[in-house]
Design an enzyme around this catalytic site. Structure first.
Site, PDB file in Angstrom:
ATOM      1  CG  ASP A  44      -0.200  -0.237   2.862  1.00 46.01           C
ATOM      2  OD1 ASP A  44       0.858  -0.594   2.630  1.00 46.01           O
ATOM      3  OD2 ASP A  44      -0.800   0.442   3.390  1.00 46.01           O
ATOM      4  CG  HIS A  68       6.276  -1.049  10.491  1.00 44.93           C
ATOM      5  ND1 HIS A  68       5.959  -1.063  12.035  1.00 44.93           N
ATOM      6  CD2 HIS A  68       6.163   0.548  11.209  1.00 44.93           C
ATOM      7  CE1 HIS A  68       6.170  -0.204  12.362  1.00 44.93           C
ATOM      8  NE2 HIS A  68       5.787   1.086  11.788  1.00 44.93           N
TER       9      HIS A  68
HETATM   10  C1  BDR Z   1       2.390  -1.184   8.127  1.00 41.81           C
HETATM   11  O1  BDR Z   1       0.856  -0.141   8.275  1.00 41.81           O
HETATM   12  C2  BDR Z   1       1.303   0.812   7.544  1.00 41.81           C
HETATM   13  O2  BDR Z   1       1.304   2.286   7.744  1.00 41.81           O
HETATM   14  C3  BDR Z   1       2.908   0.873   7.226  1.00 41.81           C
HETATM   15  O3  BDR Z   1       3.475   0.917   5.593  1.00 41.81           O
HETATM   16  C4  BDR Z   1       3.124  -0.810   7.449  1.00 41.81           C
HETATM   17  O4  BDR Z   1       2.928  -1.582   6.476  1.00 41.81           O
HETATM   18  C5  BDR Z   1       2.235  -0.767   9.987  1.00 41.81           C
HETATM   19  O5  BDR Z   1       1.774  -1.497  11.001  1.00 41.81           O
HETATM   20 CA    CA Z   2       2.505  -0.865   4.002  1.00 38.04          CA
END
Ligand code: BDR
Ligand code: CA
Length: 327
Positions: free
Chosen positions: A17, A248
């Site tokens: 995303d 992340h």
């Molecule tokens: C996840 O949520 C999104 O905002 C980041 O890209 C990551 O995939 C972290 O909680």
């Molecule tokens: Ca993400």
């Protein structure tokens, strides 16, 4: 069918995303000699699926990788409507407001789920999936073709919070929160899935020195990432007390590729809370009986990463800027 030999790069489908840390994951996969990125599917989360595809195409073009197909995936979660994303975290365009010229290429005509299924046939028995967004596309692909798992080597997903707090609610992490029903279907599909939760991603960070190294790079994609991180660091300042950010999505990518290895990753029963109550979006990991060392539950197909062999930061920057090679 493409038979995979051990020394050939691993074919990988990335579902994202795109997103600032998604962009880091994409750049990391592109920088890995062990990886053949064969497709990118997008989903609404940080930004909407169409904008995520625009971002992915633009980043791929910056990297000179106009060969990687990008397909737009689900705009809405399985049950309900997309909530508009998180411009306060990822900027109005998903990439921190950084302006990158639109790619000349357009997205594929097929959906992300269709692209994934097609690639699973082209690379049957070799394809790995990395997901760094909500799991809607995977759930749709599983519904379209329940035999999909038989052609997939492994799935690695950034999502959930096992023992750590959530980042949207007290217990829910964003990728799961955005489509808990899809997460439950994906986590219960029986394929070997490695979940990379907040427990480890919040402990891996980039700081200002790392950002400067990206900005100083001769590589245009690395420089764009350095610019995007300005916005991401602002968001994380109250969390960490210094300008930095969590890693992340690149951690999931690095674990999928073996650039970072899990040292504690028990296979345990997991369940996603799909109720409407305060637990909605929680990934409930049954970690009982782990005190004396890792114990895998018989029949469990989901591994939950709780510790890794090294921090990602320096390795990530080195890989993206070309200063180091992946082992
Ligand atoms: C996840 O949520 C999104 O905002 C980041 O890209 C990551 O995939 C972290 O909680
Ligand atoms: Ca993400």
């Amino acid at each position: 069918m493409n038979r995979h030999t051990d020394d050939a790069p691993h074919p990988i489908y990335l579902d994202c995303d795109t997103g600032i840390d998604d962009s880091l994951a994409l750049a990391y996969l592109l920088s890995s000699a062990d990886v053949d990125l064969v497709g990118v599917g997008t989903v609404s989360g940080n930004t909407d699926a169409a904008q995520a595809a625009r971002n992915s195409l633009a980043l791929l073009e910056l990297a000179g990788r106009t060969d990687v197909p990008v397909a737009i995936g689900a705009h809405d979660p399985l049950n309900g409507r997309y909530d508009g994303g998180v411009p306060e975290i990822h900027g109005v365009n998903g990439i921190g407001g950084v302006q990158i010229a639109d790619a000349e290429r357009r997205p594929e005509r097929e959906s992300a789920a269709e692209l994934l299924i097609r690639l699973s046939h082209t690379h049957a028995g070799a394809l790995r999936i990395v997901t760094v967004g909500p799991l809607t596309n995977l759930a749709l692909a599983l519904a379209m073709d329940p035999t999909l798992p038989t052609r997939i080597v492994a799935v690695t997903s950034m999502g959930g919070a096992a023992l750590a707090p959530g980042n949207v609610t007290a217990v829910a992490e964003a990728n799961i929160w955005n489509d808990p029903e899809a997460a439950q279907l994906t986590l219960s599909a029986g394929w070997p899935l490695t979940l990379v939760p907040l427990d480890v991603t919040m402990e891996n960070r980039l700081d200002e020195a790392d950002r400067q190294a990206l900005l100083d790079s001769r590589d245009p994609l690395a420089r764009a990432l350095g610019q995007m991180l300005d916005h991401y660091f602002d968001f994380y300042l109250p969390e960490y007390g210094v300008r930095s950010c969590a890693l992340h999505d690149p951690l999931a990518a690095a674990i999928a590729v073996g650039g970072v290895r899990a040292t504690r990753n028990p296979a345990v029963p997991v369940e996603v809370d799909t109720s409407a109550g305060p637990g909605r979006g929680q990934v409930i990991c049954d970690l009982r009986g782990q005190r004396l060392g890792q114990r895998d539950s018989p029949g469990a197909t989901v591994r939950v990463v709780l510790a890794t062999d090294r921090s990602l930061g320096a390795h990530l920057v080195g890989s993206i800027t070309g200063a180091t090679q992946l082992a």
